[in-house]
Motif scaffolding. Structure first.
Motif, PDB file in Angstrom:
ATOM      1  N   TRP A 149       0.801  -1.215   0.000  1.00 27.49           N
ATOM      2  CA  TRP A 149       0.000   0.000   0.000  1.00 27.49           C
ATOM      3  C   TRP A 149       0.843   1.278   0.000  1.00 27.49           C
ATOM      4  O   TRP A 149       0.635   2.173  -0.825  1.00 27.49           O
ATOM      5  N   LEU A 153       0.994   3.989  -2.983  1.00 30.40           N
ATOM      6  CA  LEU A 153       0.616   5.369  -2.707  1.00 30.40           C
ATOM      7  C   LEU A 153       1.729   6.334  -3.121  1.00 30.40           C
ATOM      8  O   LEU A 153       1.487   7.351  -3.776  1.00 30.40           O
ATOM      9  N   ALA A 211     -14.144  11.149   1.778  1.00 37.25           N
ATOM     10  CA  ALA A 211     -12.880  10.643   2.316  1.00 37.25           C
ATOM     11  C   ALA A 211     -11.891  11.769   2.558  1.00 37.25           C
ATOM     12  O   ALA A 211     -11.796  12.702   1.771  1.00 37.25           O
ATOM     13  N   ASP A 212     -11.159  11.691   3.673  1.00 37.87           N
ATOM     14  CA  ASP A 212     -10.095  12.652   3.901  1.00 37.87           C
ATOM     15  C   ASP A 212      -8.736  11.969   3.970  1.00 37.87           C
ATOM     16  O   ASP A 212      -7.734  12.579   4.295  1.00 37.87           O
ATOM     17  N   SER A 213      -8.714  10.686   3.681  1.00 39.87           N
ATOM     18  CA  SER A 213      -7.425  10.006   3.599  1.00 39.87           C
ATOM     19  C   SER A 213      -7.542   8.917   2.541  1.00 39.87           C
ATOM     20  O   SER A 213      -8.644   8.472   2.221  1.00 39.87           O
ATOM     21  N   PRO A 214      -6.423   8.490   1.987  1.00 39.64           N
ATOM     22  CA  PRO A 214      -6.470   7.464   0.942  1.00 39.64           C
ATOM     23  C   PRO A 214      -7.105   6.166   1.444  1.00 39.64           C
ATOM     24  O   PRO A 214      -7.858   5.513   0.706  1.00 39.64           O
ATOM     25  N   GLU A 215      -6.815   5.823   2.689  1.00 43.66           N
ATOM     26  CA  GLU A 215      -7.338   4.565   3.230  1.00 43.66           C
ATOM     27  C   GLU A 215      -8.857   4.630   3.347  1.00 43.66           C
ATOM     28  O   GLU A 215      -9.563   3.678   3.036  1.00 43.66           O
ATOM     29  N   MET A 217     -10.816   6.425   1.631  1.00 38.53           N
ATOM     30  CA  MET A 217     -11.403   6.374   0.295  1.00 38.53           C
ATOM     31  C   MET A 217     -11.501   4.926  -0.179  1.00 38.53           C
ATOM     32  O   MET A 217     -12.516   4.516  -0.753  1.00 38.53           O
TER      33      MET A 217
END
Lengths: 264, 264
Positions: A149, A153, A211-215, A217
């Motif tokens: 991950w 990223l 979402a405020d973070s990639p995870e 989302m």
């Protein structure tokens, strides 16, 4: 409504697929790879046809042809006289056309192939055995995603920065491509090759505003995917619509609903 | 002895039949700031990429200190809005650092108040500091900064260069930076290397700024913003001594090789 066993099987299969397509779809959206997803999906038809011809597991055919397409893409991109999307358009439709031709030839030789099932999916026909394979594939793909991950990223943010910080970019990209090919191979049965990219992109796009973070989302993309599967299956039962397209249509409706949320 | 961080000898690079770098030698020592200047298309970024190991070279040699950790700050870049990411998450990405370390480094660079903000919402100057923080969190032996002042106004630039000198003092790391503008970096740098495919001149900043080669490239305007006209009708001979500055041989040596180049 009576819940027959085949409906349960279809629901479980659909849910397993979106568990993987959620996070992969986010990466596809971040890295603007949706055309690549299309090309891989189309190549899957050719891969399946080849596998049928040589009596191999379809998964093997899909991954091999997917790898071939990716390799062709990279070597064509090196000469900079054509844009990536033109090259992808050529490869993608070339693969689709050759897959269709090959399947038609095999049909005319007496093979029983349901081309429509490959193109549009056949979720209601999944067996328990298929679900077990699907489950294994999902666990494998998800564990790779979790493991890689941070690297995935970093590459999505800035490839050179990632490379300079020691991320083995080429290896991660290759693995990512293989994971996509596996997803395509298993999702073919659910929504069909024509609509696989939709399953990747639409839930991810719907998740963005929440979402405020990639995870987050990635997780929300899974949630949107799950809701779409349930909604689509319900619609399909209720109004006797085709299951795969109904799932995608539900995802599209969710997407527009998600747009109602104001941007923060 | 062997105290250098990076030592490049006679590096040459050709891309698409074009000479990008020609016979470049340089050494970066710990605690030393080396600034690369040169017009657009002079090969600055290519040289940085070679030193970072992002571009392979066929000519010359490149030695690095064992287990050299490089903190790389690429040219200003843009993270697509489709990727939700806070400044904090960006700093954590792929880095094994504690929150406490991040807070400490971030506050020493004056960006601690930005940590919770989306990375897309910070201004150009702030983002440069964020990138610098990220580079520092790797505890680098060498900082590589590609146009750190891009998109930063003049006052901000001066502050940024002061900050970079301070970082060098605090961390004791070597610094390689790329700049357009010698006059602004003058106070912050120990060594200047003026690049135009080949090394035009090198030495202490004051010496370089008065050097005829430098003046030819950049004009004599003291604000450093002059538009230069580039008529290369002279030649170099690098077999001469490597005294600082080493360009005294430029226009006198009878054994000159002719060369000409054009800049886009």
């Amino acid at each position: 409504m009576i819940m027959d066993e085949f409906i349960w099987r279809a629901l479980i299969a659909g849910m397993l697929v979106v568990l993987v397509s959620g996070p992969l779809g986010c990466v596809v959206v971040w890295r603007r790879m949706s055309y690549f997803g299309d090309a891989l999906a189309h190549a899957a038809l050719l891969g399946t046809a080849m596998a049928l011809m040589f009596d191999l597991q379809p998964l093997i055919g899909v991954v091999v042809i997917g790898g071939l397409i990716s390799y062709l893409l990279m070597s064509l991109q090196r000469k900079k006289d054509l844009s990536s999307d033109a090259i992808l358009g050529i490869l993608s439709h070339g693969a689709l056309a050759s897959g269709l031709v090959m399947m038609a030839v095999m049909q005319s030789q007496g093979e029983r192939i349901d081309i429509m099932a490959y193109l549009f999916g056949d979720i209601l026909s999944v067996t328990w055995e298929y679900i077990i394979w699907l489950g294994i594939a999902c666990v494998v793909v998800l564990s790779f995603i979790v493991r890689l991950w941070e690297s995935i990223l970093s590459i999505a943010v800035h490839e050179e920065l990632a490379r300079s910080e020691g991320v083995v970019v080429d290896r991660v990209r290759l693995i990512f491509m293989l994971l996509m090919a596996v997803l395509v191979a298993v999702a073919m049965k659910i929504v069909g090759i024509i609509l696989i990219t939709a399953l990747l992109i639409i839930p991810a796009a719907s998740a963005r505003r929440f979402a405020d973070s990639p995870e987050r989302m990635a997780v929300l993309a899974i949630v949107f995917g799950l809701i779409s599967v349930v909604m689509g299956m319900f619609a399909s039962m209720q109004w006797d619509t085709p299951a795969g397209p109904s799932i995608v249509l539900s995802a599209v409706m969710l997407f527009f609903a998600s747009r109602l949320k104001p941007v923060v | 002895m062997n105290s250098f961080l990076i030592k490049a000898e006679n590096i040459g690079l050709q891309l698409n039949q074009r000479q990008i770098l020609d016979n470049i030698s340089l050494t970066i020592n710990p605690g030393e700031i080396l600034t690369l200047i040169g017009p657009n298309g002079s090969g600055k970024t290519s040289l940085v990429r070679v030193l970072l190991g992002l571009l392979d070279i066929r000519q010359g040699s490149l030695q690095k200190k064992d287990q050299l950790v490089i903190g790389y700050m690429p040219q200003k870049f843009h993270i697509d809005a489709v990727l939700p990411m806070s400044v904090l998450r960006f700093l954590q990405m792929g880095n094994k650092v504690t929150l406490e370390e991040i807070t400490r480094t971030a506050s020493s660079l004056g960006i601690v108040s930005l940590l919770e903000q989306p990375v897309q919402s910070v201004s150009g100057g702030e983002f440069q500091r964020v990138l610098l923080t990220r580079a520092l969190l790797r505890k680098p032996d060498l900082l590589v900064l590609d146009e750190p002042a891009q998109g930063v106004d003049i006052n901000g630039q001066q502050q940024l260069y002061q900050l970079i000198s301070k970082i060098r003092d605090d961390y004791g790391c070597g610094v390689l930076m790329v700049s357009h503008d010698l006059h602004l970096v003058m106070e912050a740098t120990d060594q200047v290397l003026c690049l135009n495919t080949h090394i035009c001149c090198t030495g202490h900043p004051e010496a370089v700024s008065k050097h005829p080669e430098y003046l030819k490239l950049f004009g004599s305007s003291l604000d450093g913003m002059a538009v230069y006209t580039h008529n290369h009708d002279h030649s170099h001979d690098f077999t001469a001594d490597s005294e600082i500055p080493n360009c005294s041989s430029c226009e006198k040596n009878p054994l000159q090789k002719e060369h000409d180049h054009d800049h886009g």
